[in-house]
Scaffold this motif. Structure first.
Motif, PDB file in Angstrom:
ATOM      1  N   MET A   1      85.184  68.333  74.997  1.00  0.00           N
ATOM      2  CA  MET A   1      86.253  69.049  74.720  1.00  0.00           C
ATOM      3  C   MET A   1      87.330  68.307  74.274  1.00  0.00           C
ATOM      4  O   MET A   1      87.431  67.065  75.178  1.00  0.00           O
ATOM      5  CB  MET A   1      86.482  69.675  76.105  1.00  0.00           C
TER       6      MET A   1
ATOM      7  N   ILE B   1      77.655  73.319  65.502  1.00  0.00           N
ATOM      8  CA  ILE B   1      77.204  74.650  65.981  1.00  0.00           C
ATOM      9  C   ILE B   1      75.969  74.485  66.911  1.00  0.00           C
ATOM     10  O   ILE B   1      75.182  73.655  66.853  1.00  0.00           O
ATOM     11  CB  ILE B   1      76.507  75.414  64.779  1.00  0.00           C
TER      12      ILE B   1
ATOM     13  N   SER C   1      82.035  77.305  64.458  1.00  0.00           N
ATOM     14  CA  SER C   1      81.688  77.984  63.370  1.00  0.00           C
ATOM     15  C   SER C   1      82.096  79.686  63.338  1.00  0.00           C
ATOM     16  O   SER C   1      82.029  80.363  62.316  1.00  0.00           O
ATOM     17  CB  SER C   1      80.212  78.023  62.904  1.00  0.00           C
ATOM     18  N   GLY C   2      82.059  79.904  64.526  1.00  0.00           N
ATOM     19  CA  GLY C   2      82.372  81.321  64.993  1.00  0.00           C
ATOM     20  C   GLY C   2      81.065  82.135  65.395  1.00  0.00           C
ATOM     21  O   GLY C   2      81.189  83.308  65.639  1.00  0.00           O
TER      22      GLY C   2
ATOM     23  N   THR D   1      86.049  77.711  69.145  1.00  0.00           N
ATOM     24  CA  THR D   1      85.129  78.770  68.190  1.00  0.00           C
ATOM     25  C   THR D   1      84.206  78.081  67.375  1.00  0.00           C
ATOM     26  O   THR D   1      83.172  78.664  66.735  1.00  0.00           O
ATOM     27  CB  THR D   1      86.551  79.364  67.269  1.00  0.00           C
TER      28      THR D   1
ATOM     29  N   LEU E   1      88.946  74.075  61.249  1.00  0.00           N
ATOM     30  CA  LEU E   1      87.797  74.866  61.910  1.00  0.00           C
ATOM     31  C   LEU E   1      88.190  76.437  62.054  1.00  0.00           C
ATOM     32  O   LEU E   1      87.594  77.293  61.679  1.00  0.00           O
ATOM     33  CB  LEU E   1      87.003  74.343  62.833  1.00  0.00           C
TER      34      LEU E   1
ATOM     35  N   ILE F   1      89.421  80.421  70.911  1.00  0.00           N
ATOM     36  CA  ILE F   1      90.407  79.223  70.802  1.00  0.00           C
ATOM     37  C   ILE F   1      89.726  78.152  70.223  1.00  0.00           C
ATOM     38  O   ILE F   1      88.804  77.709  70.815  1.00  0.00           O
ATOM     39  CB  ILE F   1      91.041  78.916  72.148  1.00  0.00           C
TER      40      ILE F   1
ATOM     41  N   GLY G   1      92.266  74.850  74.323  1.00  0.00           N
ATOM     42  CA  GLY G   1      91.366  75.741  75.342  1.00  0.00           C
ATOM     43  C   GLY G   1      91.562  75.517  76.753  1.00  0.00           C
ATOM     44  O   GLY G   1      91.164  76.012  77.626  1.00  0.00           O
TER      45      GLY G   1
ATOM     46  N   GLN H   1      78.925  81.906  67.911  1.00  0.00           N
ATOM     47  CA  GLN H   1      78.861  82.301  69.355  1.00  0.00           C
ATOM     48  C   GLN H   1      79.671  83.594  69.411  1.00  0.00           C
ATOM     49  O   GLN H   1      79.098  84.493  70.226  1.00  0.00           O
ATOM     50  CB  GLN H   1      79.290  81.191  70.041  1.00  0.00           C
TER      51      GLN H   1
ATOM     52  N   ALA I   1      82.213  73.552  74.825  1.00  0.00           N
ATOM     53  CA  ALA I   1      82.378  72.188  74.733  1.00  0.00           C
ATOM     54  C   ALA I   1      82.179  71.696  76.076  1.00  0.00           C
ATOM     55  O   ALA I   1      82.604  72.251  77.001  1.00  0.00           O
ATOM     56  CB  ALA I   1      83.758  71.660  73.978  1.00  0.00           C
TER      57      ALA I   1
ATOM     58  N   GLU J   1      86.445  83.029  74.481  1.00  0.00           N
ATOM     59  CA  GLU J   1      85.605  81.802  74.137  1.00  0.00           C
ATOM     60  C   GLU J   1      86.601  80.417  73.992  1.00  0.00           C
ATOM     61  O   GLU J   1      87.564  80.639  73.445  1.00  0.00           O
ATOM     62  CB  GLU J   1      84.835  82.111  72.915  1.00  0.00           C
TER      63      GLU J   1
HETATM   64  N1  SAH Z   1      80.913  77.956  69.724  1.00  0.00           N
HETATM   65  C1  SAH Z   1      80.733  77.125  68.563  1.00  0.00           C
HETATM   66  C2  SAH Z   1      80.177  75.715  68.653  1.00  0.00           C
HETATM   67  C3  SAH Z   1      81.129  74.890  69.399  1.00  0.00           C
HETATM   68  S1  SAH Z   1      81.149  73.146  69.126  1.00  0.00           S
HETATM   69  C4  SAH Z   1      79.753  77.848  67.467  1.00  0.00           C
HETATM   70  O1  SAH Z   1      79.092  78.926  67.848  1.00  0.00           O
HETATM   71  O2  SAH Z   1      79.695  77.317  66.419  1.00  0.00           O
HETATM   72  C5  SAH Z   1      82.608  73.149  70.276  1.00  0.00           C
HETATM   73  C6  SAH Z   1      83.693  73.330  69.689  1.00  0.00           C
HETATM   74  O3  SAH Z   1      84.980  73.446  70.559  1.00  0.00           O
HETATM   75  C7  SAH Z   1      84.255  72.472  68.336  1.00  0.00           C
HETATM   76  O4  SAH Z   1      84.519  73.397  67.400  1.00  0.00           O
HETATM   77  C8  SAH Z   1      85.553  71.746  68.807  1.00  0.00           C
HETATM   78  O5  SAH Z   1      86.407  71.530  67.691  1.00  0.00           O
HETATM   79  C9  SAH Z   1      86.192  72.811  70.137  1.00  0.00           C
HETATM   80  N2  SAH Z   1      86.743  72.193  70.736  1.00  0.00           N
HETATM   81  C10 SAH Z   1      86.752  71.004  71.428  1.00  0.00           C
HETATM   82  N3  SAH Z   1      87.970  70.857  72.491  1.00  0.00           N
HETATM   83  C11 SAH Z   1      88.468  72.071  72.488  1.00  0.00           C
HETATM   84  C12 SAH Z   1      89.624  72.502  73.214  1.00  0.00           C
HETATM   85  N4  SAH Z   1      90.233  71.550  74.137  1.00  0.00           N
HETATM   86  N5  SAH Z   1      90.008  73.740  73.046  1.00  0.00           N
HETATM   87  C13 SAH Z   1      89.638  74.562  72.066  1.00  0.00           C
HETATM   88  N6  SAH Z   1      88.296  74.064  71.273  1.00  0.00           N
HETATM   89  C14 SAH Z   1      87.999  72.839  71.395  1.00  0.00           C
END
Ligand code: SAH
Length: 222
Positions: A217, A71, A99-100, A97, A122, A116, A144, A102, A161, A94
């Protein structure tokens, strides 16, 4: 009080007090958008961490959420949320996601959120957990990089990410007068936070907003 998998989640006075301090902290670090600060003041961040230590939830630090993901640090969440310049009713995409947390910050600011996630566990956890807190963002399991072409355009897009470059598909899904916020750079080092604005002629203008560190990412992962 919320019951989740045998846990009782409670927003105690102590948690609320620590959260107030966290908000003061990030406002001193330069966040001035009141709606961002109000959202962070309202949302119990400790519900999103697999730790019962409130100190972790309310210090300005990132924290593991499982599956090698984190997170984001509250300041980073606030910084990206402020750069987005959300208006009530905005359709926001977004990427990541996690933890959700943000996503919920953006919903509290009045946005309609589509998010996404690439890691199935997760995605499933967020899908089950967020409605218990009273939030129902639209959640998708997928890549994403590709965005959500069927649901485009989006007024705002936020990537949480580290991206090696700005994905063309995301630029293509930005509405007129839309803004994309994305950390771009080497996933093992630091990234530059970029904002990209699309004007009414379809011209993109890019600005840089300092260095941050994000988890990478993921590409082409099943
Ligand atoms: N916004 C999140 C924190 C994100 S950490 C919060 O508030 O908790 C980054 C997240 O991006 C991770 O959960 C990771 O699994 C996801 N992620 C990584 N590559 C991705 C992709 N190509 N498409 C979608 N999500 C991705």
């Amino acid at each position: 009080m919320i019951r989740y998998k045998g846990l009782l989640l409670e927003d105690s006075y102590r948690a609320q007090g620590l959260r107030k301090k966290l908000v003061q902290d990030i406002s001193q670090k330069g966040i001035s958008d009141k709606r961002v600060l109000d959202a962070i003041a309202k949302i119990p961040r400790h519900y999103f961490l697999d730790s019962s230590f409130l100190e972790f939830a309310y210090s300005d630090k990132p924290f593991p959420i499982g599956e090698g993901q984190t997170i984001s640090q509250p300041y980073t969440v606030a910084f990206q949320s402020q750069l987005l310049q959300i208006k009530a009713g905005h359709k926001v995409l977004e990427i990541g996601t996690g933890s959700g947390y943000q996503a919920i910050v953006l919903m509290e600011m009045g946005a309609k959120v589509y998010s996404i996630e690439r890691v199935k566990i997760l995605y499933e956890k967020a899908k089950e957990f967020l409605p218990l807190l009273g939030y129902k963002p639209k959640l998708y399991y997928g890549d994403g990089y590709k965005g959500l072409p069927r649901l485009a355009p989006f007024d705002r897009i936020i990537v949480t990410a580290a991206a090696p470059e700005v994905p063309h598909d995301l630029l293509a899904q930005l509405a007129t007068d839309g803004i994309l916020i994305i950390p771009v750079g080497d996933s093992n080092g630091v990234q530059v936070m970029k904002s990209i604005h699309k004007d009414s002629n379809g011209v993109f203008t890019e600005k840089e907003h300092g260095q941050f560190r994000f988890v990478p990412m993921l590409e082409d992962k099943k």
